[in-house]
Design an enzyme around this catalytic site. Sequence first.
Site, short mmCIF file in Angstrom:
data_model
loop_
_atom_site.label_atom_id
_atom_site.label_comp_id
_atom_site.label_asym_id
_atom_site.label_seq_id
_atom_site.Cartn_x
_atom_site.Cartn_y
_atom_site.Cartn_z
N ARG A 104 60.48 44.02 42.00
CA ARG A 104 59.44 43.00 42.10
C ARG A 104 59.74 41.97 41.02
O ARG A 104 59.75 42.28 39.83
CB ARG A 104 58.04 43.60 41.89
CG ARG A 104 56.99 42.53 41.66
CD ARG A 104 55.58 43.04 41.70
NE ARG A 104 55.18 43.35 43.06
CZ ARG A 104 53.91 43.48 43.45
NH1 ARG A 104 52.93 43.32 42.59
NH2 ARG A 104 53.63 43.77 44.70
N HIS A 131 57.05 39.05 50.73
CA HIS A 131 56.48 40.36 50.38
C HIS A 131 56.55 41.26 51.62
O HIS A 131 55.53 41.61 52.21
CB HIS A 131 55.03 40.17 49.92
CG HIS A 131 54.43 41.38 49.23
ND1 HIS A 131 55.16 42.50 48.91
CD2 HIS A 131 53.16 41.63 48.82
CE1 HIS A 131 54.36 43.39 48.33
NE2 HIS A 131 53.15 42.88 48.26
N GLN A 134 54.47 44.70 52.20
CA GLN A 134 53.06 44.55 52.56
C GLN A 134 52.90 44.38 54.06
O GLN A 134 51.95 44.89 54.66
CB GLN A 134 52.46 43.34 51.83
CG GLN A 134 50.99 43.14 52.09
CD GLN A 134 50.13 44.23 51.48
OE1 GLN A 134 50.26 44.55 50.31
NE2 GLN A 134 49.24 44.81 52.27
N ASP A 219 44.86 35.53 51.16
CA ASP A 219 45.42 36.04 49.91
C ASP A 219 44.88 35.15 48.79
O ASP A 219 44.27 34.10 49.06
CB ASP A 219 46.96 35.97 49.99
CG ASP A 219 47.67 36.62 48.81
OD1 ASP A 219 47.01 37.34 48.03
OD2 ASP A 219 48.90 36.42 48.67
N CYS A 259 45.99 41.49 51.23
CA CYS A 259 46.91 42.44 50.59
C CYS A 259 46.33 43.03 49.31
O CYS A 259 46.80 44.06 48.85
CB CYS A 259 48.25 41.78 50.32
SG CYS A 259 48.17 40.39 49.17
N ARG A 287 50.19 51.26 52.48
CA ARG A 287 51.39 50.93 51.70
C ARG A 287 52.17 52.22 51.42
O ARG A 287 53.40 52.24 51.48
CB ARG A 287 51.01 50.28 50.36
CG ARG A 287 50.38 48.90 50.47
CD ARG A 287 51.37 47.87 50.96
NE ARG A 287 52.55 47.77 50.11
CZ ARG A 287 52.63 47.10 48.97
NH1 ARG A 287 51.59 46.42 48.52
NH2 ARG A 287 53.77 47.08 48.27
N1 NVA Z 1 50.55 36.26 46.68
C1 NVA Z 1 50.23 37.27 45.71
C2 NVA Z 1 50.37 38.63 46.31
C3 NVA Z 1 50.03 39.76 45.38
C4 NVA Z 1 50.25 41.11 45.99
C5 NVA Z 1 51.11 37.11 44.49
O1 NVA Z 1 52.31 36.85 44.66
O2 NVA Z 1 50.61 37.21 43.37
N1 CP Z 2 49.35 44.09 47.51
C1 CP Z 2 50.12 44.37 46.44
O1 CP Z 2 51.34 44.23 46.48
O2 CP Z 2 49.42 44.84 45.38
P1 CP Z 2 49.96 45.11 43.90
O3 CP Z 2 50.26 43.75 43.30
O4 CP Z 2 48.86 45.82 43.21
O5 CP Z 2 51.22 45.93 43.98
#
Ligand code: NVA
Ligand code: CP
Length: 302
Positions: A104, A131, A134, A219, A259, A287
């Site tokens: 990540r 992502h 997800q 989101d 998500c 997940r």
């Molecule tokens: N769009 C959000 C998703 C978090 C799971 C981010 O990238 O922070």
């Molecule tokens: N939805 C998601 O990826 O959550 P986290 O940021 O908690 O991993």
Amino acid sequence: MSTRHFLTLLDMTPDELRSIIHRATELKAMRNRGEVYEPLKNQVMAMIFEKSSTRTRVSFEAGMAQFGGHAMFLSPRDTQLGRGEPISDSARVISSMVDVVMIRTFSHTLVEEFAANSSVPVINALTDVYHPCQLLADMQTFFEVRGDIAGKTVSWIGDGNNMCHSYINAARQFDFQLRIACPSGFDPANKLVTENQNRVTICDTPEEAVAGSHLVVTDVWASMGQEDEQEERMEQFDGFQVSPELMDLAAADALFMHCLPAHRGEEVSEDMLEDPRSVVFDEAENRLHAQKALLEFLLVKR
Ligand code: NVA
Ligand code: CP
């Protein structure tokens, strides 16, 4: 066979994606029955997190443990990754010792570079651009609750971000229509929209995007890395909140997904997550199951 990676949904064929989400539902039932299934005994996953996480970390770590394997959390703060060791060297070294790597991070090209130099499968656990993990959970949830999503209409409301981009890929791979409503200046990447014109429509308002839709998704308005823009975005995204009233314009059996984490009172109204149409907590649990199916696909059936 060369090493398979999962950097976007396009790394799998539509049939492979469907088999992964069906398998996820089977693995979920097996776990609910208390069956012990340990296909990854002695296997190790390296988890590299340059951004925060609750769901992703817990689901991958729990999934590896349930499969009889082990997951190792690596933060750039305490590894040489944070001190400038080249990604290609890090990928060669880490992949020589573990069986799968999850990353990540911010830059999508970093994950691509890591994968290009890795001898084991690499999984994208969120970048600024995509992502895909997800989406496995989201699709599994829709299939479980409503059946096949092919031919259905999905609405994306809010920021044209990493999740929105993955929904565009999902529209292509799972064959649904995607209607997107974003405030001016926050549309998803133009190239991705153009390449998928047959399945993606950009709408002027959330109301237009949601009309008759089978699934409504949103989101946060400011993603990780955009914290400085949070305040400004609150104004720019005014009118793009998903609420039970907006959901009333969708199909009678429409579902709502997010998500998570969610900001109640911003992209969702205070009551939206508890609305009967919301499946966000099933989506979050999935997940675990979806990523176990992904790990099994990448590591057991090769
Ligand atoms: N769009 C959000 C998703 C978090 C799971 C981010 O990238 O922070
Ligand atoms: N939805 C998601 O990826 O959550 P986290 O940021 O908690 O991993």
